[in-house]
Design a protein around this motif. Sequence first.
Motif, short mmCIF file in Angstrom:
data_model
loop_
_atom_site.label_atom_id
_atom_site.label_comp_id
_atom_site.label_asym_id
_atom_site.label_seq_id
_atom_site.Cartn_x
_atom_site.Cartn_y
_atom_site.Cartn_z
N THR A 36 0.84 -1.19 0.00
CA THR A 36 0.00 0.00 0.00
C THR A 36 0.88 1.24 0.00
N ILE A 37 0.79 2.01 -1.08
CA ILE A 37 1.54 3.27 -1.17
C ILE A 37 0.80 4.32 -0.37
N ILE A 38 1.50 4.90 0.63
CA ILE A 38 0.88 5.89 1.51
C ILE A 38 1.55 7.26 1.40
N GLY A 39 2.60 7.35 0.60
CA GLY A 39 3.29 8.63 0.45
C GLY A 39 4.15 8.60 -0.79
N PHE A 40 4.37 9.78 -1.38
CA PHE A 40 5.25 9.88 -2.54
C PHE A 40 5.84 11.28 -2.65
N ASP A 41 6.89 11.35 -3.42
CA ASP A 41 7.55 12.62 -3.71
C ASP A 41 8.36 12.41 -4.98
N PHE A 42 9.16 13.38 -5.34
CA PHE A 42 10.00 13.28 -6.53
C PHE A 42 11.45 13.60 -6.16
N ALA A 43 12.37 13.00 -6.91
CA ALA A 43 13.80 13.26 -6.73
C ALA A 43 14.40 13.51 -8.10
N PRO A 44 15.45 14.32 -8.17
CA PRO A 44 16.06 14.62 -9.47
C PRO A 44 16.83 13.43 -10.05
N PHE A 65 12.16 11.53 -10.90
CA PHE A 65 11.51 10.22 -10.80
C PHE A 65 10.76 10.18 -9.49
N GLY A 66 9.77 9.28 -9.41
CA GLY A 66 8.97 9.16 -8.21
C GLY A 66 9.66 8.34 -7.13
N VAL A 67 9.36 8.70 -5.88
CA VAL A 67 9.82 7.96 -4.71
C VAL A 67 8.58 7.69 -3.87
N VAL A 68 8.38 6.43 -3.47
CA VAL A 68 7.18 6.08 -2.72
C VAL A 68 7.52 5.42 -1.39
N VAL A 69 6.54 5.46 -0.48
CA VAL A 69 6.64 4.80 0.82
C VAL A 69 5.43 3.90 0.95
N PHE A 70 5.65 2.69 1.49
CA PHE A 70 4.59 1.71 1.68
C PHE A 70 4.20 1.62 3.15
N SER A 71 2.90 1.43 3.43
CA SER A 71 2.45 1.30 4.82
C SER A 71 3.06 0.07 5.48
N GLU A 72 3.31 -0.96 4.68
CA GLU A 72 3.87 -2.20 5.21
C GLU A 72 5.35 -2.08 5.58
N MET A 73 6.02 -1.06 5.06
CA MET A 73 7.44 -0.83 5.34
C MET A 73 7.68 0.66 5.50
N CYS A 88 2.58 9.04 -10.23
CA CYS A 88 2.88 10.05 -9.22
C CYS A 88 2.67 11.46 -9.77
N ARG A 89 3.07 11.69 -11.02
CA ARG A 89 2.88 13.01 -11.63
C ARG A 89 1.39 13.32 -11.80
N ALA A 90 0.61 12.32 -12.17
CA ALA A 90 -0.84 12.52 -12.32
C ALA A 90 -1.46 12.85 -10.97
N TRP A 91 -1.05 12.15 -9.92
CA TRP A 91 -1.56 12.45 -8.58
C TRP A 91 -1.19 13.88 -8.18
N ALA A 92 0.06 14.26 -8.37
CA ALA A 92 0.54 15.57 -7.95
C ALA A 92 -0.13 16.70 -8.73
N SER A 93 -0.48 16.44 -9.98
CA SER A 93 -1.05 17.48 -10.83
C SER A 93 -2.39 18.01 -10.32
N GLU A 103 -0.07 13.86 1.36
CA GLU A 103 -0.87 13.92 2.59
C GLU A 103 -2.30 13.43 2.32
N ALA A 104 -2.87 13.82 1.18
CA ALA A 104 -4.22 13.38 0.81
C ALA A 104 -4.24 11.87 0.55
N LEU A 105 -3.20 11.36 -0.07
CA LEU A 105 -3.08 9.93 -0.32
C LEU A 105 -3.08 9.16 1.00
N LEU A 106 -2.30 9.61 1.96
CA LEU A 106 -2.24 8.97 3.27
C LEU A 106 -3.60 9.04 3.97
N ALA A 107 -4.24 10.22 3.91
CA ALA A 107 -5.54 10.39 4.56
C ALA A 107 -6.60 9.46 3.95
#
Length: 133
Positions: A36-44, A65-73, A88-93, A103-107
């Motif tokens: 379960t992806i609960i967070g994301f961001d971007f890195a150069p 590129f996208g960087v994600v965090v999983f609730s399981e880890m 990730c870009r579509a979500w951020a847009s 934050e909305a994804l986590l909520a």
Amino acid sequence: MAFNFKKVAQEVTLLSPIMVGKTKLETDEILNKELTIIGFDFAPKFDDKTGLPVVDDTTGEIDTFGVVVFSEMPDRYYCVGTVFTKVCRAWASEFNNPEEASEALLAEGGVKVRFTQSKTKRGNNLTAVEIMN
């Protein structure tokens, strides 16, 4: 409160704030698992040969590129490839910035995914993703 030298050093040396205090996951650690992806961001992105940032020819901006965090880890992060970076870009847009979208994804409780090994038409390795919910 005491100054946290380690945290500050991590913040300035890592490519994205979402990586701070976390350990990088390798692809083989996440393959064929429902996560379960609960967070994301971007890195150069950086060029492997020159070490310089990769610039997007169409926008003139540094490519990411996208960087994600999983609730399981929650203490780990995973650098996604081209396919999921598009997600990730579509979500951020839809938000003012990636942090607000994350934050909305986590909520919302996150999005369940399964990454699998695949091949491109040319035979190159590709990590495919299936959206579970």
